[in-house]
Design a protein around this motif. Structure first.
Motif: not given
Length: 165
Positions: A100-114
């Protein structure tokens, strides 16, 4: 006493950690979103969330729960199943948010990813009345951030993941 509590906290989260760490081993599975897009033109989840990955993750997490059940009681098979499933739902919600934020697969999203899987596995533990303490949640939350960064880097070096985060 504190060290024992923190170690028990690690045991409580082992099913979710095993589930979250096992899904990337599936390559080219069937996407859970069936490659469908929402009105914004973006995929619902993306190719990284597959039925095979979900099945493998829940199987690994439940297996860890079966091992834990030898020490903490048979209910841990049931707890581990739902904890693992909740962890993967959290991971999928994280992917949904990233799309929804327009981020692609593998794109870094600090804290959300973890922390996406961690928040939902914590919710599952609380809903199943596991007597988890705030200090355990905070400790494991911090530990998860560092473990996630380290294990993803190792997976990248082993060519299991395409990005080091």
């Amino acid at each position: 006493m504190l060290i024992a509590a923190l170690l028990i906290g690690i045991v409580y989260y082992l099913p979710a950690l095993a589930a979250n760490g096992s899904a990337p081993f599936v390559k080219n599975g069937t996407p859970i979103d069936f490659r469908k897009k929402l009105n914004d033109g973006r995929r619902i989840l993306g190719d990284g969330k597959t039925f095979e990955g979900l099945l493998l993750a829940v199987t690994f997490g439940t297996t860890v729960g079966a091992i834990i059940s030898r020490f903490l009681g048979n209910e841990w098979i049931f707890i581990a199943f739902f904890e693992s499933l909740a962890a993967m739902i959290g991971d999928m919600i994280g992917a949904f948010i990233k799309r929804r934020l327009g981020m692609e697969r593998g794109q870094r999203a600090p804290l959300l990813d973890q922390l996406d899987f961690f928040v939902f596995s914590t919710l599952a533990l609380v809903l199943m009345h596991v007597k988890i303490q705030i200090v355990q949640i905070l400790f494991i939350g911090i530990l998860v951030i560092f473990l996630h960064l380290f294990t993803n880097y190792v997976a990248f070096r082993l060519k299991i993941k395409s990005v080091p985060w």
